[in-house]
Design a protein around this motif. Structure first.
Motif, PDB file in Angstrom:
ATOM      1  N   ILE A   1      39.198 -73.531 -55.933  1.00  0.00           N
ATOM      2  CA  ILE A   1      39.766 -73.858 -54.625  1.00  0.00           C
ATOM      3  C   ILE A   1      41.095 -73.153 -54.415  1.00  0.00           C
ATOM      4  N   ASN A   2      41.930 -73.082 -55.450  1.00  0.00           N
ATOM      5  CA  ASN A   2      43.200 -72.376 -55.319  1.00  0.00           C
ATOM      6  C   ASN A   2      42.992 -70.892 -55.042  1.00  0.00           C
ATOM      7  N   LYS A   3      42.043 -70.272 -55.722  1.00  0.00           N
ATOM      8  CA  LYS A   3      41.730 -68.847 -55.456  1.00  0.00           C
ATOM      9  C   LYS A   3      41.285 -68.647 -54.017  1.00  0.00           C
ATOM     10  N   LEU A   4      40.412 -69.529 -53.557  1.00  0.00           N
ATOM     11  CA  LEU A   4      39.907 -69.442 -52.198  1.00  0.00           C
ATOM     12  C   LEU A   4      41.037 -69.657 -51.178  1.00  0.00           C
ATOM     13  N   LEU A   5      41.857 -70.657 -51.399  1.00  0.00           N
ATOM     14  CA  LEU A   5      42.986 -70.914 -50.489  1.00  0.00           C
ATOM     15  C   LEU A   5      43.956 -69.737 -50.460  1.00  0.00           C
ATOM     16  N   ASN A   6      44.232 -69.150 -51.614  1.00  0.00           N
ATOM     17  CA  ASN A   6      45.122 -67.979 -51.657  1.00  0.00           C
ATOM     18  C   ASN A   6      44.519 -66.815 -50.868  1.00  0.00           C
ATOM     19  N   HIS A   7      43.216 -66.652 -50.956  1.00  0.00           N
ATOM     20  CA  HIS A   7      42.544 -65.603 -50.198  1.00  0.00           C
ATOM     21  C   HIS A   7      42.646 -65.870 -48.701  1.00  0.00           C
ATOM     22  N   LEU A   8      42.431 -67.117 -48.305  1.00  0.00           N
ATOM     23  CA  LEU A   8      42.433 -67.462 -46.889  1.00  0.00           C
ATOM     24  C   LEU A   8      43.813 -67.392 -46.258  1.00  0.00           C
ATOM     25  N   THR A   9      44.834 -67.695 -47.038  1.00  0.00           N
ATOM     26  CA  THR A   9      46.203 -67.710 -46.485  1.00  0.00           C
ATOM     27  C   THR A   9      46.965 -66.421 -46.768  1.00  0.00           C
ATOM     28  N   GLY A  10      46.433 -65.615 -47.674  1.00  0.00           N
ATOM     29  CA  GLY A  10      47.139 -64.417 -48.100  1.00  0.00           C
ATOM     30  C   GLY A  10      46.929 -63.275 -47.235  1.00  0.00           C
TER      31      GLY A  10
ATOM     32  N   LEU B   1      30.383 -78.058 -51.225  1.00  0.00           N
ATOM     33  CA  LEU B   1      30.397 -77.388 -52.521  1.00  0.00           C
ATOM     34  C   LEU B   1      31.496 -78.017 -53.354  1.00  0.00           C
ATOM     35  N   TYR B   2      31.105 -78.596 -54.474  1.00  0.00           N
ATOM     36  CA  TYR B   2      32.077 -79.181 -55.392  1.00  0.00           C
ATOM     37  C   TYR B   2      32.575 -78.075 -56.305  1.00  0.00           C
ATOM     38  N   ALA B   3      33.888 -77.907 -56.333  1.00  0.00           N
ATOM     39  CA  ALA B   3      34.478 -76.790 -57.071  1.00  0.00           C
ATOM     40  C   ALA B   3      35.732 -77.252 -57.806  1.00  0.00           C
ATOM     41  N   SER B   4      36.050 -76.521 -58.855  1.00  0.00           N
ATOM     42  CA  SER B   4      37.261 -76.833 -59.622  1.00  0.00           C
ATOM     43  C   SER B   4      38.496 -76.484 -58.789  1.00  0.00           C
ATOM     44  N   LYS B   5      39.610 -77.039 -59.192  1.00  0.00           N
ATOM     45  CA  LYS B   5      40.861 -76.733 -58.490  1.00  0.00           C
ATOM     46  C   LYS B   5      41.214 -75.256 -58.615  1.00  0.00           C
TER      47      LYS B   5
ATOM     48  N   THR C   1      34.570 -75.460 -42.939  1.00  0.00           N
ATOM     49  CA  THR C   1      35.170 -76.352 -41.944  1.00  0.00           C
ATOM     50  C   THR C   1      36.435 -77.014 -42.473  1.00  0.00           C
ATOM     51  N   SER C   2      36.475 -77.307 -43.774  1.00  0.00           N
ATOM     52  CA  SER C   2      37.678 -77.879 -44.383  1.00  0.00           C
ATOM     53  C   SER C   2      37.575 -77.770 -45.896  1.00  0.00           C
ATOM     54  N   ILE C   3      38.733 -77.900 -46.529  1.00  0.00           N
ATOM     55  CA  ILE C   3      38.802 -77.875 -47.995  1.00  0.00           C
ATOM     56  C   ILE C   3      39.615 -79.074 -48.444  1.00  0.00           C
ATOM     57  N   ASP C   4      39.031 -79.887 -49.293  1.00  0.00           N
ATOM     58  CA  ASP C   4      39.716 -81.044 -49.857  1.00  0.00           C
ATOM     59  C   ASP C   4      40.090 -80.699 -51.290  1.00  0.00           C
ATOM     60  N   ARG C   5      41.302 -80.228 -51.447  1.00  0.00           N
ATOM     61  CA  ARG C   5      41.760 -79.778 -52.767  1.00  0.00           C
ATOM     62  C   ARG C   5      41.793 -80.933 -53.772  1.00  0.00           C
ATOM     63  N   LYS C   6      42.225 -82.087 -53.314  1.00  0.00           N
ATOM     64  CA  LYS C   6      42.363 -83.243 -54.205  1.00  0.00           C
ATOM     65  C   LYS C   6      41.008 -83.671 -54.789  1.00  0.00           C
ATOM     66  N   LEU C   7      39.976 -83.719 -53.941  1.00  0.00           N
ATOM     67  CA  LEU C   7      38.647 -84.119 -54.409  1.00  0.00           C
ATOM     68  C   LEU C   7      37.815 -82.955 -54.922  1.00  0.00           C
ATOM     69  N   GLY C   8      38.268 -81.726 -54.657  1.00  0.00           N
ATOM     70  CA  GLY C   8      37.537 -80.552 -55.125  1.00  0.00           C
ATOM     71  C   GLY C   8      36.263 -80.285 -54.339  1.00  0.00           C
ATOM     72  N   ILE C   9      36.359 -80.416 -53.012  1.00  0.00           N
ATOM     73  CA  ILE C   9      35.183 -80.218 -52.166  1.00  0.00           C
ATOM     74  C   ILE C   9      35.498 -79.202 -51.068  1.00  0.00           C
ATOM     75  N   ILE C  10      34.602 -78.246 -50.916  1.00  0.00           N
ATOM     76  CA  ILE C  10      34.674 -77.305 -49.803  1.00  0.00           C
ATOM     77  C   ILE C  10      33.592 -77.739 -48.824  1.00  0.00           C
ATOM     78  N   HIS C  11      33.980 -78.022 -47.589  1.00  0.00           N
ATOM     79  CA  HIS C  11      33.051 -78.462 -46.557  1.00  0.00           C
ATOM     80  C   HIS C  11      32.688 -77.272 -45.678  1.00  0.00           C
ATOM     81  N   PHE C  12      31.403 -77.173 -45.365  1.00  0.00           N
ATOM     82  CA  PHE C  12      30.904 -76.080 -44.542  1.00  0.00           C
ATOM     83  C   PHE C  12      30.204 -76.629 -43.304  1.00  0.00           C
ATOM     84  N   ASN C  13      29.960 -75.750 -42.377  1.00  0.00           N
ATOM     85  CA  ASN C  13      29.101 -76.079 -41.241  1.00  0.00           C
ATOM     86  C   ASN C  13      27.733 -76.502 -41.751  1.00  0.00           C
TER      87      ASN C  13
END
Length: 94
Positions: free
Chosen positions: A85-94, A78-82, A61-73
């Motif tokens: 999160i960067n890998k995931l964001l690159n996948h989603l936007t790439g 999911l608390y994740a390292s930057k 549902t959203s990704i908070d890069r600053k806090l390192g949290i991936i929000h789901f339905n």
């Protein structure tokens, strides 16, 4: 269990041989390494290019890069390292 019910999968902390499958209604522990489970997910909506996670990108549902949290339905977070999160964001936007 149908794949459409999976929100994300993660390696169980402290054990490489078990994984936690987070489903819409509950979490289920299985005796499989995440590397073995990744072989079962070739669909585009499952991101498997992470060491300890398989993420159903349709459930984000959203990704908070600053806090390192991936929000789901269904209220999952999911608390994740930057780096993750960067890998995931690159996948989603790439």
């Amino acid at each position: 269990m149908p794949k459409k019910n999976i929100i994300f999968i993660q390696t169980l902390a402290g054990s490489k041989n078990y994984s936690l499958i987070h489903l819409k209604n509950h979490t289920h522990s299985v005796r499989y390494q995440i590397s073995a489970l990744k072989l079962l997910f070739d669909e585009n909506n499952f991101y498997t290019n992470l060491k300890s996670f398989i993420i159903n990108t349709d459930e984000i549902t959203s990704i908070d890069r600053k806090l390192g949290i991936i929000h789901f339905n269904y209220g999952y977070e999911l608390y994740a390292s930057k780096k993750i999160i960067n890998k995931l964001l690159n996948h989603l936007t790439g």
